[in-house]
Design a protein around this motif. Structure first.
Motif, PDB file in Angstrom:
ATOM      1  N   ALA A   1     147.657  52.481   1.627  1.00  0.00           N
ATOM      2  CA  ALA A   1     147.761  53.353   0.797  1.00  0.00           C
ATOM      3  C   ALA A   1     149.335  53.701  -0.074  1.00  0.00           C
ATOM      4  CB  ALA A   1     148.001  55.260   1.365  1.00  0.00           C
ATOM      5  N   ALA A   2     150.535  52.779   1.208  1.00  0.00           N
ATOM      6  CA  ALA A   2     151.480  53.033   1.115  1.00  0.00           C
ATOM      7  C   ALA A   2     151.796  51.748   0.156  1.00  0.00           C
ATOM      8  CB  ALA A   2     152.345  52.481   1.667  1.00  0.00           C
ATOM      9  N   VAL A   3     151.433  50.587  -0.476  1.00  0.00           N
ATOM     10  CA  VAL A   3     150.763  49.799  -1.363  1.00  0.00           C
ATOM     11  C   VAL A   3     150.614  49.786  -2.723  1.00  0.00           C
ATOM     12  CG1 VAL A   3     150.142  47.656  -2.058  1.00  0.00           C
ATOM     13  CG2 VAL A   3     150.810  47.787   0.606  1.00  0.00           C
ATOM     14  N   PHE A   4     149.202  50.300  -2.914  1.00  0.00           N
ATOM     15  CA  PHE A   4     148.892  51.221  -3.621  1.00  0.00           C
ATOM     16  C   PHE A   4     149.717  51.966  -4.402  1.00  0.00           C
ATOM     17  CE2 PHE A   4     145.044  49.485  -1.632  1.00  0.00           C
ATOM     18  CZ  PHE A   4     144.668  48.483  -2.527  1.00  0.00           C
TER      19      PHE A   4
ATOM     20  N   PHE B   1     153.007  39.230  -4.198  1.00  0.00           N
ATOM     21  CA  PHE B   1     152.213  38.837  -3.125  1.00  0.00           C
ATOM     22  C   PHE B   1     151.680  39.613  -1.649  1.00  0.00           C
ATOM     23  CE2 PHE B   1     155.498  35.570  -4.036  1.00  0.00           C
ATOM     24  CZ  PHE B   1     154.210  33.773  -3.527  1.00  0.00           C
ATOM     25  N   ILE B   2     152.490  40.594  -1.760  1.00  0.00           N
ATOM     26  CA  ILE B   2     151.768  41.836  -0.776  1.00  0.00           C
ATOM     27  C   ILE B   2     149.888  41.812  -1.485  1.00  0.00           C
ATOM     28  CG2 ILE B   2     151.543  44.643   0.068  1.00  0.00           C
ATOM     29  CD1 ILE B   2     154.329  43.541  -0.216  1.00  0.00           C
ATOM     30  N   LEU B   3     150.053  42.361  -3.046  1.00  0.00           N
ATOM     31  CA  LEU B   3     148.916  43.038  -3.096  1.00  0.00           C
ATOM     32  C   LEU B   3     148.185  41.749  -3.264  1.00  0.00           C
ATOM     33  CD1 LEU B   3     149.884  44.270  -6.732  1.00  0.00           C
ATOM     34  CD2 LEU B   3     148.951  45.255  -4.690  1.00  0.00           C
ATOM     35  N   LEU B   4     148.070  40.109  -3.211  1.00  0.00           N
ATOM     36  CA  LEU B   4     147.563  39.286  -2.961  1.00  0.00           C
ATOM     37  C   LEU B   4     147.013  38.961  -1.553  1.00  0.00           C
ATOM     38  CD1 LEU B   4     146.656  36.360  -4.326  1.00  0.00           C
ATOM     39  CD2 LEU B   4     148.720  35.556  -3.446  1.00  0.00           C
ATOM     40  N   ILE B   5     147.647  38.897  -0.446  1.00  0.00           N
ATOM     41  CA  ILE B   5     147.230  39.659   0.906  1.00  0.00           C
ATOM     42  C   ILE B   5     146.105  40.614   0.742  1.00  0.00           C
ATOM     43  CG2 ILE B   5     147.913  39.793   3.008  1.00  0.00           C
ATOM     44  CD1 ILE B   5     150.853  39.111   2.643  1.00  0.00           C
TER      45      ILE B   5
ATOM     46  N   LEU C   1     145.428  42.871 -13.080  1.00  0.00           N
ATOM     47  CA  LEU C   1     144.665  42.006 -12.404  1.00  0.00           C
ATOM     48  C   LEU C   1     144.226  42.223 -11.160  1.00  0.00           C
ATOM     49  CD1 LEU C   1     142.787  39.347 -13.303  1.00  0.00           C
ATOM     50  CD2 LEU C   1     145.343  37.683 -12.547  1.00  0.00           C
ATOM     51  N   SER C   2     145.332  42.320 -10.556  1.00  0.00           N
ATOM     52  CA  SER C   2     145.224  42.416  -9.142  1.00  0.00           C
ATOM     53  C   SER C   2     144.494  43.978  -9.096  1.00  0.00           C
ATOM     54  CB  SER C   2     145.781  42.457  -8.464  1.00  0.00           C
ATOM     55  OG  SER C   2     146.997  41.391  -8.025  1.00  0.00           O
ATOM     56  N   PHE C   3     144.184  45.247  -9.860  1.00  0.00           N
ATOM     57  CA  PHE C   3     143.776  46.178  -9.669  1.00  0.00           C
ATOM     58  C   PHE C   3     142.437  46.113  -9.786  1.00  0.00           C
ATOM     59  CE2 PHE C   3     147.759  48.194  -8.394  1.00  0.00           C
ATOM     60  CZ  PHE C   3     147.257  49.037  -8.107  1.00  0.00           C
ATOM     61  N   THR C   4     142.294  45.227 -11.314  1.00  0.00           N
ATOM     62  CA  THR C   4     141.100  45.453 -12.173  1.00  0.00           C
ATOM     63  C   THR C   4     139.906  44.534 -10.434  1.00  0.00           C
ATOM     64  OG1 THR C   4     142.133  45.073 -14.020  1.00  0.00           O
ATOM     65  CG2 THR C   4     139.879  44.177 -13.760  1.00  0.00           C
TER      66      THR C   4
ATOM     67  N   LEU D   1     140.524  44.447  -7.220  1.00  0.00           N
ATOM     68  CA  LEU D   1     139.718  45.045  -6.240  1.00  0.00           C
ATOM     69  C   LEU D   1     138.845  46.008  -7.023  1.00  0.00           C
ATOM     70  CD1 LEU D   1     140.537  46.018  -3.777  1.00  0.00           C
ATOM     71  CD2 LEU D   1     142.350  47.947  -4.971  1.00  0.00           C
ATOM     72  N   PHE D   2     138.455  46.853  -7.647  1.00  0.00           N
ATOM     73  CA  PHE D   2     137.678  47.733  -8.205  1.00  0.00           C
ATOM     74  C   PHE D   2     136.653  47.107  -9.254  1.00  0.00           C
ATOM     75  CE2 PHE D   2     141.511  50.315  -7.883  1.00  0.00           C
ATOM     76  CZ  PHE D   2     141.414  51.770  -7.296  1.00  0.00           C
ATOM     77  N   ALA D   3     136.269  46.078  -9.746  1.00  0.00           N
ATOM     78  CA  ALA D   3     135.513  45.711 -10.406  1.00  0.00           C
ATOM     79  C   ALA D   3     134.268  44.575  -9.769  1.00  0.00           C
ATOM     80  CB  ALA D   3     136.284  44.766 -12.007  1.00  0.00           C
ATOM     81  N   LYS D   4     135.588  43.987  -8.621  1.00  0.00           N
ATOM     82  CA  LYS D   4     135.106  42.931  -7.841  1.00  0.00           C
ATOM     83  C   LYS D   4     134.227  43.045  -6.888  1.00  0.00           C
ATOM     84  CE  LYS D   4     135.811  38.452  -6.112  1.00  0.00           C
ATOM     85  NZ  LYS D   4     134.356  37.447  -6.489  1.00  0.00           N
ATOM     86  N   LYS D   5     132.652  42.794  -6.051  1.00  0.00           N
ATOM     87  CA  LYS D   5     131.739  43.232  -5.731  1.00  0.00           C
ATOM     88  C   LYS D   5     132.659  42.697  -4.546  1.00  0.00           C
ATOM     89  CE  LYS D   5     127.073  44.106  -3.447  1.00  0.00           C
ATOM     90  NZ  LYS D   5     125.868  43.814  -3.523  1.00  0.00           N
ATOM     91  N   ALA D   6     132.375  43.468  -3.084  1.00  0.00           N
ATOM     92  CA  ALA D   6     132.790  43.449  -1.767  1.00  0.00           C
ATOM     93  C   ALA D   6     132.177  42.624  -1.288  1.00  0.00           C
ATOM     94  CB  ALA D   6     134.168  43.915  -0.640  1.00  0.00           C
ATOM     95  N   PRO D   7     131.983  41.804  -0.161  1.00  0.00           N
ATOM     96  CA  PRO D   7     131.071  41.152   0.937  1.00  0.00           C
ATOM     97  C   PRO D   7     130.713  41.979   1.416  1.00  0.00           C
ATOM     98  CG  PRO D   7     132.838  39.619   0.850  1.00  0.00           C
ATOM     99  CD  PRO D   7     133.536  40.832  -0.232  1.00  0.00           C
ATOM    100  N   ALA D   8     129.699  41.919   2.180  1.00  0.00           N
ATOM    101  CA  ALA D   8     128.679  43.527   2.995  1.00  0.00           C
ATOM    102  C   ALA D   8     129.434  43.823   4.370  1.00  0.00           C
ATOM    103  CB  ALA D   8     127.317  42.566   3.416  1.00  0.00           C
ATOM    104  N   GLU D   9     130.242  42.137   5.016  1.00  0.00           N
ATOM    105  CA  GLU D   9     130.936  43.520   5.721  1.00  0.00           C
ATOM    106  C   GLU D   9     132.770  43.188   5.783  1.00  0.00           C
ATOM    107  OE1 GLU D   9     132.120  38.543   4.686  1.00  0.00           O
ATOM    108  OE2 GLU D   9     129.760  40.299   5.030  1.00  0.00           O
TER     109      GLU D   9
END
Length: 339
Positions: free
Chosen positions: A238-241, A128-132, A213-216, A218-226
């Protein structure tokens, strides 16, 4: 599937069917390693984990009392912290090692229930933390607030789900000879093979898939400009990762050993002293991971880190004040001479 009668099972260290010099030497070596690891864990990891956990609880409670706000991430991390503290207390069962805790089958099943409850709990709270964090990076704030506006419901769902899983595992431990005393471990040796299979599936397989899946994403999907820069996003949380990576590695080792023990049951084999040693190492590594997670939260989660730095700064300022020497001012008013 093997028979559910597990009365033939015993630890290699408790079986003296063969007393060859090689087996005696291997038995002594494994006992020494287990004993040293247990002493290292109790002397170093347990105090470190408990002190960190208590500090985290105090910091979260103080922050809530001061600001009267419930941060979604902080509430889930608080739940994660409590779960890991319970796991540390349950880990005191390794104190008799290289021997095992003596308990009835029923008492051992109860211990296993609480152990699995904390084990599953920490896994799914982390999901759930990673989802947030993913929602915060890839979706607008409005969507994030709708998805996580009530973290209490997330915690309630995790508690109900993990309770059901733990109850299922308690049933799969077996109900035979519940009054007979036995050597007890967090994952009972006399449990049915289905116990380990269910634990691997729901305690590692599904959570590990969701983490990857969450890490994939995070690193593969392009985030919005903002959105926040990826490196800055990782530094902020950092603690969560760090916890995610630590849990994945430690739980992988532990669950591989669990599955290997299942294959021995299906083959009607009690294994060797080396197999017993590896299972004990995996169990201590799992408990050490709970202690390390609390240290990571205290050192890397921003509210906790800021509070610790504030305390250190205040202590230094007090020491500076106490060490400052005040020089008294002597009056130099000239005395009047009598007329």
């Amino acid at each position: 599937m093997a028979s559910h009668n597990m009365t033939w099972l015993s630890y290699p260290s408790k079986s003296f069917a063969s007393t060859s010099p090689e087996e005696i030497e291997a038995f002594i070596a494994s006992q020494n390693i287990i004993s040293r690891l247990m002493h290292c864990y109790i002397a170093f990891f347990v105090p470190m984990g408990l002190i960190s956990g208590i500090c985290i609880l105090i910091i979260f409670i103080k922050n809530y009392l001061q600001h009267k706000t419930k941060e979604q991430l902080d509430l889930l991390l608080l739940h994660f912290t409590i779960s890991n503290i319970i796991m540390i207390f349950l880990s005191f069962t390794v104190i008799p090692r290289p021997d095992y805790l003596k308990a009835t089958h029923l008492a051992c099943s109860v211990l296993s229930f609480f152990f699995n409850f904390s084990y599953f709990n920490s896994q799914y709270v982390l999901i759930f933390i990673l989802l947030i964090l993913l929602l915060e990076r890839f979706l607008p704030r409005t969507a994030l607030s709708k998805a996580t506006q009530n973290p209490v419901s997330c915690v309630a769902f995790v508690l109900i789900y993990t309770f059901c899983l733990s109850l299922t595992e308690a049933v799969l431990v077996g109900t035979d000879n519940y009054h007979v005393e036995t050597e007890c471990q967090s994952d009972p040796l006399f449990a049915w093979p289905e116990y380990e299979i269910v634990k691997f599936t729901f305690g590692f397989g599904i959570p590990a898939f969701l983490q990857v899946l969450s890490f994939t994403v995070l690193f593969a999907k392009k985030a919005p400009a903002e959105a926040q820069d990826l490196r800055q996003h990782i530094r902020t949380y950092a603690a969560v990762f760090i916890i995610s990576i630590t849990i994945f590695i430690c739980h992988l080792f532990y669950n591989v050993m669990i599955l290997f023990r299942t294959t021995l049951k299906l083959q009607k084999s009690i294994g060797t002293p080396k197999n017993e040693l590896m299972m004990n190492i995996a169990e201590i590594v799992l408990f050490s991971e709970s202690c390390a997670n609390l240290v990571f939260i205290l050192c890397f989660h921003k509210p906790c880190k800021d509070r610790i730095l504030e305390v250190i700064h205040n202590c230094r300022r007090r020491n500076t004040t106490h060490n400052h020497l005040e020089i008294p001012v002597v009056s130099t008013t000239p005395e009047r001479t009598p007329q």
